[in-house]
Design a protein around this motif. Structure first.
Motif, mmCIF file in Angstrom:
data_model
loop_
_atom_site.group_PDB
_atom_site.id
_atom_site.type_symbol
_atom_site.label_atom_id
_atom_site.label_comp_id
_atom_site.label_asym_id
_atom_site.label_seq_id
_atom_site.Cartn_x
_atom_site.Cartn_y
_atom_site.Cartn_z
ATOM 1 N N ASP A 18 0.837 -1.201 0.000
ATOM 2 C CA ASP A 18 0.000 0.000 0.000
ATOM 3 C C ASP A 18 0.871 1.250 0.000
ATOM 4 O OD1 ASP A 18 -2.376 -1.435 0.101
ATOM 5 O OD2 ASP A 18 -2.467 -1.397 2.293
ATOM 6 N N GLU B 83 -16.895 -4.822 2.323
ATOM 7 C CA GLU B 83 -15.536 -4.919 1.784
ATOM 8 C C GLU B 83 -15.009 -6.354 1.905
ATOM 9 O OE1 GLU B 83 -11.252 -3.509 3.396
ATOM 10 O OE2 GLU B 83 -12.771 -1.934 3.271
ATOM 11 N N ILE B 84 -15.235 -6.968 3.046
ATOM 12 C CA ILE B 84 -14.776 -8.347 3.266
ATOM 13 C C ILE B 84 -15.510 -9.310 2.337
ATOM 14 C CG2 ILE B 84 -14.793 -10.252 4.952
ATOM 15 C CD1 ILE B 84 -14.205 -8.066 7.105
ATOM 16 N N GLY C 205 -16.567 -8.693 -0.650
ATOM 17 C CA GLY C 205 -15.941 -8.561 -1.964
ATOM 18 C C GLY C 205 -14.626 -9.313 -2.045
ATOM 19 N N ARG C 206 -13.829 -9.210 -0.978
ATOM 20 C CA ARG C 206 -12.546 -9.914 -0.968
ATOM 21 C C ARG C 206 -12.750 -11.427 -0.918
ATOM 22 N NH1 ARG C 206 -10.182 -6.337 3.646
ATOM 23 N NH2 ARG C 206 -8.954 -8.175 4.162
ATOM 24 N N LEU C 207 -13.747 -11.868 -0.152
ATOM 25 C CA LEU C 207 -14.034 -13.305 -0.097
ATOM 26 C C LEU C 207 -14.549 -13.818 -1.441
ATOM 27 C CD1 LEU C 207 -15.607 -13.694 3.455
ATOM 28 C CD2 LEU C 207 -13.435 -14.644 2.653
ATOM 29 N N LYS C 208 -15.299 -12.989 -2.159
ATOM 30 C CA LYS C 208 -15.771 -13.369 -3.491
ATOM 31 C C LYS C 208 -14.578 -13.606 -4.413
ATOM 32 C CE LYS C 208 -18.782 -13.431 -7.035
ATOM 33 N NZ LYS C 208 -18.332 -14.554 -7.850
ATOM 34 N N GLU C 209 -13.595 -12.716 -4.349
ATOM 35 C CA GLU C 209 -12.385 -12.894 -5.164
ATOM 36 C C GLU C 209 -11.667 -14.191 -4.782
ATOM 37 O OE1 GLU C 209 -9.929 -9.426 -4.690
ATOM 38 O OE2 GLU C 209 -11.495 -8.085 -5.450
ATOM 39 N N ILE C 210 -11.603 -14.463 -3.485
ATOM 40 C CA ILE C 210 -10.926 -15.674 -3.011
ATOM 41 C C ILE C 210 -11.663 -16.926 -3.470
ATOM 42 C CG2 ILE C 210 -10.408 -17.026 -0.917
ATOM 43 C CD1 ILE C 210 -9.733 -14.295 0.422
ATOM 44 N N LYS D 106 -17.406 -2.387 6.379
ATOM 45 C CA LYS D 106 -16.299 -3.343 6.422
ATOM 46 C C LYS D 106 -16.774 -4.730 6.011
ATOM 47 C CE LYS D 106 -12.604 -2.580 7.235
ATOM 48 N NZ LYS D 106 -11.454 -2.329 6.343
#
Length: 120
Positions: free
Chosen positions: A7, A87-88, A90-95, A84
């Protein structure tokens, strides 16, 4: 601040301030260090701190009062929690999308999450 963190520095500063607000280290109406003081303390550019403070203000974490400085605003913890969680999600969807390409089941990911919870 870490040069190994992918970052940008302004985001690292912003994230650390948000974390301090959320956990209560920085209280409502507390005065933040001036941009110049923060830059000197962290030994980074004034422009970097200015960007972090601008993002914090745009996201509603702080308010700047001309001539007085930047202060922590009251936060709605439930609203922050929902943001949050989104956001999580979305990140779990990517995973899960990546995992499915390698024939890894969602149940495997759930087991990993349970292991991580046990390791706390």
């Amino acid at each position: 601040m870490s040069n190994t963190n992918p970052d940008p520095l302004y985001k690292q500063v912003k994230d650390q301030i948000v974390h301090a607000i959320v956990i209560g280290d920085l209280k409502e109406d507390e005065l933040l260090p001036s941009i110049r003081a923060m830059a000197n303390e962290l030994n980074i550019s004034v422009i970097t701190i200015k960007r972090a403070y601008a993002d914090l203000e745009n996201e509603g974490y702080i308010v700047t009062r001309p001539g007085l400085g930047s202060f922590v605003t009251p936060i709605n913890k439930e609203s922050l929690r929902k943001k949050k969680l989104s956001e999580i999600r979305g990140r779990l969807k990517e995973i899960t999308d990546e995992a499915s390409r390698y024939y890894i089941e969602v149940s495997d990911i759930i087991n990993i999450l349970k292991e991580l919870e046990e390791d706390k």
